[in-house]
Design a protein around this motif. Sequence first.
Motif, PDB file in Angstrom:
ATOM      1  N   GLU A  47      50.012  94.572  72.820  1.00 17.78           N
ATOM      2  CA  GLU A  47      49.361  93.658  73.759  1.00 17.78           C
ATOM      3  C   GLU A  47      48.444  94.427  74.704  1.00 17.78           C
ATOM      4  O   GLU A  47      47.324  93.998  74.994  1.00 17.78           O
ATOM      5  CB  GLU A  47      50.428  92.892  74.550  1.00 17.78           C
ATOM      6  CG  GLU A  47      49.865  91.816  75.431  1.00 17.78           C
ATOM      7  CD  GLU A  47      50.948  91.016  76.117  1.00 17.78           C
ATOM      8  OE1 GLU A  47      50.671  90.538  77.232  1.00 17.78           O
ATOM      9  OE2 GLU A  47      52.055  90.875  75.571  1.00 17.78           O
ATOM     10  N   GLU A  48      48.895  95.583  75.165  1.00 22.23           N
ATOM     11  CA  GLU A  48      48.070  96.404  76.049  1.00 22.23           C
ATOM     12  C   GLU A  48      46.823  96.905  75.332  1.00 22.23           C
ATOM     13  O   GLU A  48      45.736  96.941  75.925  1.00 22.23           O
ATOM     14  CB  GLU A  48      48.887  97.574  76.587  1.00 22.23           C
ATOM     15  CG  GLU A  48      49.922  97.172  77.615  1.00 22.23           C
ATOM     16  CD  GLU A  48      50.783  98.346  78.059  1.00 22.23           C
ATOM     17  OE1 GLU A  48      50.416  99.502  77.783  1.00 22.23           O
ATOM     18  OE2 GLU A  48      51.827  98.081  78.683  1.00 22.23           O
ATOM     19  N   LYS A  79      42.993  96.076  76.370  1.00 21.78           N
ATOM     20  CA  LYS A  79      42.016  97.133  76.638  1.00 21.78           C
ATOM     21  C   LYS A  79      40.720  96.870  75.882  1.00 21.78           C
ATOM     22  O   LYS A  79      39.632  97.105  76.398  1.00 21.78           O
ATOM     23  CB  LYS A  79      42.576  98.500  76.237  1.00 21.78           C
ATOM     24  CG  LYS A  79      43.585  99.040  77.212  1.00 21.78           C
ATOM     25  CD  LYS A  79      44.091 100.393  76.750  1.00 21.78           C
ATOM     26  CE  LYS A  79      45.198 100.919  77.653  1.00 21.78           C
ATOM     27  NZ  LYS A  79      45.772 102.168  77.156  1.00 21.78           N
ATOM     28  N   LYS A  81      53.016  97.456  73.700  1.00 18.19           N
ATOM     29  CA  LYS A  81      51.922  98.414  73.467  1.00 18.19           C
ATOM     30  C   LYS A  81      50.770  97.735  72.729  1.00 18.19           C
ATOM     31  O   LYS A  81      49.608  97.973  73.036  1.00 18.19           O
ATOM     32  CB  LYS A  81      52.423  99.625  72.688  1.00 18.19           C
ATOM     33  CG  LYS A  81      53.294 100.534  73.509  1.00 18.19           C
ATOM     34  CD  LYS A  81      53.753 101.734  72.721  1.00 18.19           C
ATOM     35  CE  LYS A  81      54.677 102.614  73.560  1.00 18.19           C
ATOM     36  NZ  LYS A  81      55.168 103.761  72.814  1.00 18.19           N
TER      37      LYS A  81
END
Length: 134
Positions: free
Chosen positions: A12-13, A17, A10
């Motif tokens: 890393e995401e 973003k 999460k």
Amino acid sequence: MKREEDNGMKEEENILKKIGRENTFKVPDGYFDHLASEVMDKLPEQEKNVSLPHKPTAWTKKLKPLLYMAAMFAGAAFIIRVASLGYKETNIDTAATETNDTEIVSDQMIDVAIEGTMLDDYSLYVYLSDVSAD
């Protein structure tokens, strides 16, 4: 354990973003086309190398290697001479005498001969067996 991996994914995401997957490093158009000529223009001018006429070398410089080699051989001969001062040459005729087709040889000479052959016991036995069979 699985939870930690999920949290890592999460994070890393979230970072991806914010930043995105686009390459942020860009070079201006045509930058590398004239780079070499611009660098060369910025370098200072070098003076041309003026070569001096060839000066003959002194005879001592030519003879030094030969003198060093002669000194090396003289030193080696001296060391061999000093090392061989304690060596006493033995005459084979005095060490072994013939009687009835059999030579009498001292044990010391046999030991020296065996050590010089560098044979193991079995090879020496085979060799002596073959010789005595003749």
